[in-house]
Structure formats: structure tokens, C-alpha cells
Design an enzyme around this catalytic site. Structure first.
Site, PDB file in Angstrom:
ATOM      1  CG  ASP A  29      -2.158   0.881   1.004  1.00  0.00           C
ATOM      2  OD1 ASP A  29      -3.269   0.327   0.901  1.00  0.00           O
ATOM      3  OD2 ASP A  29      -2.006   2.121   0.897  1.00  0.00           O
ATOM      4  CB  THR A  83     -12.317   1.949  -9.613  1.00  0.00           C
ATOM      5  OG1 THR A  83     -13.171   1.164  -8.765  1.00  0.00           O
ATOM      6  CG2 THR A  83     -11.177   1.082 -10.103  1.00  0.00           C
ATOM      7  CB  CYS A 257     -20.109  -0.123  -4.299  1.00  0.00           C
ATOM      8  SG  CYS A 257     -18.615  -0.969  -3.761  1.00  0.00           S
ATOM      9  NE  ARG A 325     -14.844   4.147   1.296  1.00  0.00           N
ATOM     10  CZ  ARG A 325     -14.306   3.009   0.855  1.00  0.00           C
ATOM     11  NH1 ARG A 325     -13.287   3.035   0.033  1.00  0.00           N
ATOM     12  NH2 ARG A 325     -14.803   1.853   1.215  1.00  0.00           N
TER      13      ARG A 325
HETATM   14  N1  LIG Z   1     -15.371  -1.284  -0.093  1.00  0.00           N
HETATM   15  C1  LIG Z   1     -16.198  -2.174  -0.588  1.00  0.00           C
HETATM   16  O1  LIG Z   1     -17.122  -2.551   0.079  1.00  0.00           O
HETATM   17  C2  LIG Z   1     -15.998  -2.767  -1.977  1.00  0.00           C
HETATM   18  C3  LIG Z   1     -16.750  -3.876  -2.317  1.00  0.00           C
HETATM   19  C4  LIG Z   1     -16.578  -4.439  -3.562  1.00  0.00           C
HETATM   20  C5  LIG Z   1     -15.686  -3.863  -4.459  1.00  0.00           C
HETATM   21  N2  LIG Z   1     -14.972  -2.756  -4.117  1.00  0.00           N
HETATM   22  C6  LIG Z   1     -14.010  -2.203  -5.079  1.00  0.00           C
HETATM   23  O2  LIG Z   1     -12.718  -2.599  -4.688  1.00  0.00           O
HETATM   24  C7  LIG Z   1     -11.771  -1.575  -5.041  1.00  0.00           C
HETATM   25  C8  LIG Z   1     -11.009  -1.137  -3.815  1.00  0.00           C
HETATM   26  O3  LIG Z   1     -11.912  -0.543  -2.922  1.00  0.00           O
HETATM   27  P1  LIG Z   1     -11.620  -0.420  -1.374  1.00  0.00           P
HETATM   28  O4  LIG Z   1     -12.930  -0.171  -0.744  1.00  0.00           O
HETATM   29  O5  LIG Z   1     -10.794  -1.550  -0.910  1.00  0.00           O
HETATM   30  O6  LIG Z   1     -10.738   0.924  -1.347  1.00  0.00           O
HETATM   31  P2  LIG Z   1      -9.959   1.555  -0.101  1.00  0.00           P
HETATM   32  O7  LIG Z   1      -9.910   3.002  -0.336  1.00  0.00           O
HETATM   33  O8  LIG Z   1     -10.513   1.033   1.180  1.00  0.00           O
HETATM   34  O9  LIG Z   1      -8.496   0.957  -0.214  1.00  0.00           O
HETATM   35  C9  LIG Z   1      -7.668   1.144  -1.298  1.00  0.00           C
HETATM   36  C10 LIG Z   1      -6.241   1.154  -0.813  1.00  0.00           C
HETATM   37  O10 LIG Z   1      -5.416   1.204  -1.978  1.00  0.00           O
HETATM   38  C11 LIG Z   1      -4.287   2.035  -1.694  1.00  0.00           C
HETATM   39  N3  LIG Z   1      -3.706   2.413  -2.981  1.00  0.00           N
HETATM   40  C12 LIG Z   1      -4.147   3.293  -3.892  1.00  0.00           C
HETATM   41  N4  LIG Z   1      -3.348   3.269  -4.985  1.00  0.00           N
HETATM   42  C13 LIG Z   1      -2.389   2.361  -4.749  1.00  0.00           C
HETATM   43  C14 LIG Z   1      -1.290   1.863  -5.484  1.00  0.00           C
HETATM   44  N5  LIG Z   1      -1.034   2.293  -6.700  1.00  0.00           N
HETATM   45  N6  LIG Z   1      -0.521   0.944  -4.916  1.00  0.00           N
HETATM   46  C15 LIG Z   1      -0.779   0.476  -3.684  1.00  0.00           C
HETATM   47  N7  LIG Z   1      -1.813   0.883  -2.932  1.00  0.00           N
HETATM   48  C16 LIG Z   1      -2.621   1.808  -3.465  1.00  0.00           C
HETATM   49  C17 LIG Z   1      -4.845   3.138  -0.847  1.00  0.00           C
HETATM   50  O11 LIG Z   1      -3.820   3.729  -0.059  1.00  0.00           O
HETATM   51  C18 LIG Z   1      -5.876   2.391   0.010  1.00  0.00           C
HETATM   52  O12 LIG Z   1      -5.329   1.949   1.247  1.00  0.00           O
HETATM   53  C19 LIG Z   1     -12.581  -0.481  -5.712  1.00  0.00           C
HETATM   54  O13 LIG Z   1     -12.584  -0.694  -7.091  1.00  0.00           O
HETATM   55  C20 LIG Z   1     -13.969  -0.717  -5.160  1.00  0.00           C
HETATM   56  O14 LIG Z   1     -14.970  -0.219  -6.012  1.00  0.00           O
HETATM   57  C21 LIG Z   1     -15.100  -2.199  -2.873  1.00  0.00           C
END
Ligand SMILES: NC(=O)c1ccc[n+]([C@@H]2O[C@H](COP(=O)([O-])OP(=O)(O)OC[C@H]3O[C@@H](n4cnc5c(N)ncnc54)[C@H](O)[C@@H]3O)[C@@H](O)[C@H]2O)c1
Length: 401
Positions: A29, A83, A257, A325
């Protein structure tokens, strides 16, 4: 086998916790604070127990890092980065791009690259693969697959293990390796014929929710105008044992989402020459709900909120989580302030948000409930102001949406 997971947020840490029970996991991360906490065995994600992280660290199966070079030698790399939408509500693949760069510049041998981030159909084939190839100094061929994450943070009955998992690779080998990978920690794998089907299914699941929430929010407005109790109507409709699924009115949609994913589908549709009218209208209805609610509250309070103390109860986007968020509470606060109200908020689960702390219940002229956490008492909410407007349907005795 070494598995690197790019992004240690909701999705990335959840998968890290599952995979590190069986395999060596490197959690990469860019956020050094998160990395440092994780290496002390402290989880920052609801639903991921710190004990699981500590156990994996002691077993030598998990390490977090901000050093991109550490991913060298990975057999599998999972992408789990945000995303979001850009300022024009269009897909913003900046994080995916930077994850691709990290992968391209640091892998030292061919690997299986699985995308779990949500994006439009074609992202794996037409964006991730070419972007990694563009940044890569090496000529070797990686395998590529998609397996969109469906985790619902805070949910108890469905988790990563028992939620059916869609997957597909760009090649039969990628598909097979992806199946083997997830079969160690997921009970129910659903193979689809192409990555595009998996990507489209994930977007449609959330679009289905967004459109139905907008529809029920529209019904709430119609019902109020007609003097009908919308929740009783929905309960009545819900007695039909088939062909109906109940959604509930609310201040709008929040989280990473539902307010975001449908716009990815709308954008790709537009580029293919199709106007995604339902999605656009649903966005408008949901985004307008806070304004509608502020208008109702104003009307009920003598037609003016100027100088009135309004307490917004619950700023998380859903009950019992600290996630703010895209919370509709933010739009509601803006709408109330625009009408002259002096707004504070209460949310003991969130604690502090946007540089301000949660205030105690009470002492306001008006309370508007956006999210009702289990730890916040219905009785205390009702006592907190002479006028209480409830968007959740959980505070009996309050004015209902
Ligand atoms: N949160 C949910 O409930 C959920 C459910 C299903 C799908 N998703 C999808 O999953 C994906 C991630 O969402 P999330 O909720 O885990 O996001 P999040 O913001 O909780 O976590 C993302 C992490 O990625 C890190 N990051 C960003 N760019 C980076 C890079 N280049 N290298 C390394 N680390 C990096 C950030 O510091 C952060 O800690 C998104 O596409 C989201 O739509 C989320």
C-alpha cells in the site's frame, strides 16, 4: 507461493486476511501509516480482525510494505485499489494505472495478475494488460484474470468465504489458475465465459440497487404528496411472494460502490452509443434526496431554517460502520446550511469527520436522522430535539420520510 496484494483497504486487507491463512502474502500500500499499523498487527478495516493479522504475522505469512520492489518474485498479484469518479463523474483509473506501473516495473517473472477493483467491461483486456505491457521493461507474458469483489463491509451473514465469486481469465490457463487460487478460501466459484461478463455483472449488481433505491425514493416523495405512508405501502407490496423485492427510502446512496459503479456502466454505454437513461435519472433522484429532505424540514419548521440549530444524526453511509465515503449526510448538511441552518452532527461510530468531532445528542432545535447505528438509542434521538425527522424508518414517533 507468494501473493502480493496491491492496496490494503477494505477489499485488499479482507483478501489478505483470507489468503494469508494458507499462503505468503505481501500487502502493498502506498499509505505508509496504514502499512506501519498493519505490521504492528492493527487492522484499520471493519470486518478484518486485528487478531487475524497478528496471527498471520507471527506465522510468517503476512507482511505489509510500501516498497514496490518487494513484490518481485510474486506468483500472483491481486489489484485492489480505488476506482472512483473524477470531477465530471467519469471513471477515474488513476489508481489502476499506478498499480499497473508498480506491477510492470517490479515483477521479475511472469505472474497471474487478478483484478478485484470494480471497473467497466473491457478494463482487464483493454486497459490493465496494455498498461502493464507499456510500463514493463521485460518481454515475458503475464496471465490476466478478473474476480470482482462483492464484500459488503459490516455484513454478518455473507462474507468473502460464502459469497459466490465470479471469475474469468483472458486465457484458459489464467482461468484455471484463478479457480485454484480462490478455491482455497471461497466456497462457491462461478466461472463466466469472459472477463467482460464478470466486469459487467459486478457493475449491474450495484446499478440494480442504485436504480431501485432511486425508484423507492421517488415513491417516498409521491407518497408524501398523496398523504400515504410509504413504508406501510412497501410492507404491503412486500407480502407478494414473487416478482417483488423490497427496497427502503433513504437520504440517498453512499459508500464506494453504489453511487460510483453505475456511472462506470453509463460511461461505457455512452461510448458504445447507448444512452444509459435509467442510470442517469437514478443518480439525479438519489443526489437530490438531501435537498428534498432539507425542503421538507424547512416547511415543517415555519418555512425557514435561518439560525436554527440542526443536528444530523448518523453521518456514516450505512448503519454500524464508520465509513463516510460518498455519504448523503454531506449533501444534506450542505443543503441545510444553504437554507441558513447551523448544523452539527452526531455519530459515535464515526467519531471525527472532515476535521470535526461528533457532538452529543441534544440541545438542537431540529434533528435529522440519516443513519441509525445500533449503539445510538432511539429514545435518546427522540428526546434530542423538539422536531425529529427520520429518513431511516427506525425512529418511531419521529416525522417520517
Ligand atoms: N469497499 C467495498 O465494500 C468494496 C466492495 C466491492 C468492491 N470494491 C471495489 O474494490 C476496489 C477497492 O476498494 P476499497 O474499498 O478496498 O478501497 P480503499 O480506499 O478502502 O483501499 C484502497 C487502498 O489502496 C491504496 N492504494 C491506492 N493506490 C495504490 C497503489 N497504486 N498501490 C498500492 N496501494 C494503493 C490506498 O492507499 C488504500 O489503502 C474499488 O474498485 C472498489 O470499487 C469495494
Amino acid at each position: 507461493m507468494k501473493v502480493s496484494i496491491i492496496g490494503q483497504g477494505y477489499v485488499g486487507l479482507t483478501i489478505s486476511a483470507s489468503v494469508s491463512k494458507h499462503r505468503n502474502v505481501l500487502g502493498f500500500d502506498l499509505n505508509a501509516t496504514i502499512v506501519s499499523q498493519l505490521n504492528k498487527g492493527i487492522s484499520h478495516i471493519e470486518g478484518v480482525d486485528s487478531k487475524n493479522i497478528k496471527d498471520a504475522i507471527y506465522a510468517g505469512k503476512y507482511k505489509a510494505t510500501s516498497e514496490a520492489a518487494d513484490i518481485a518474485g510474486s506468483d500472483i498479484v491481486v489489484i485492489a485499489v480505488p476506482t472512483p469518479l473524477d470531477g465530471n463523474r467519469k471513471p477515474d483509473l488513476t489508481y489502476i494505472d499506478s498499480a499497473c506501473k508498480v506491477i510492470a516495473e517490479n515483477l521479475t517473472a511472469p505472474a497471474l495478475i487478478i483484478n478485484e477493483s470494480t471497473s467497466y467491461p473491457g478494463t482487464l483486456r483493454d486497459y490493465i494488460k496494455p498498461t502493464i505491457e507499456k510500463y514493463s521493461k521485460h518481454k515475458f507474458e503475464h496471465q490476466y484474470a478478473i474476480s470482482p469483489e462483492r464484500v459488503d463491509p459490516g455484513r454478518k451473514d455473507y462474507n468473502q468465504k460464502n459469497t459466490p465469486r465470479l471469475y474469468a481469465g483472458l486465457t484458459p490457463e489464467a482461468t484455471q489458475r484463478t479457480r485454484e487460487f480462490y478455491s482455497t478460501f471461497c466456497d462457491n466459484l462461478v466461472e463466466v465465459s469472459s472477463p467482460e461478463v464478470a466486469e459487467a455483472a459486478k457493475l449491474f449488481e450495484n446499478t440494480f440497487r442504485q436504480v431501485n433505491i432511486a425508484l423507492v425514493n421517488e415513491l417516498a416523495q409521491i407518497s408524501h404528496a398523496l398523504g400515504i405512508d410509504v413504508r406501510e405501502t412497501l410492507d404491503a407490496a412486500g407480502t407478494k411472494p414473487y416478482g417483488f423485492m423490497k427496497f427502503s427510502p433513504s437520504a440517498g446512496v453512499g459508500g464506494h460502490c453504489i453511487p460510483v459503479d453505475p456511472s462506470y456502466l453509463a460511461d461505457v454505454a455512452e461510448k458504445a452509443g447507448v444512452q444509459a437513461t435509467f442510470i442517469q435519472r437514478a443518480n439525479e433522484v438519489n443526489l437530490d434526496m438531501p435537498k428534498y429532505i432539507a425542503g421538507r424540514v424547512e416547511k415543517d419548521n415555519g418555512g425557514s431554517l435561518k439560525g436554527k440549530k440542526v443536528l444530523v444524526v448518523g453521518v456514516a453511509y450505512k448503519p454500524n460502520v464508520a465509513d463516510t465515503r460518498e455519504t448523503p449526510a454531506e449533501l444534506l448538511i450542505n443543503a441545510l446550511e444553504k437554507l441558513g441552518a447551523v448544523v452539527t452532527w452526531n455519530d459515535p461510530v464515526v467519531g471525527s469527520w472532515q476535521g470535526k468531532d461528533s457532538v452529543a445528542l441534544g440541545g438542537s432545535d431540529i434533528a435529522v436522522v440519516v443513519t441509525k447505528h445500533d449503539v445510538v438509542s432511539e429514545v435518546e434521538i427522540l428526546k434530542s430535539a423538539p422536531y425529529v425527522f427520520d429518513t431511516t424508518g427506525k425512529v418511531k414517533g419521529a416525522v417520517q420520510l
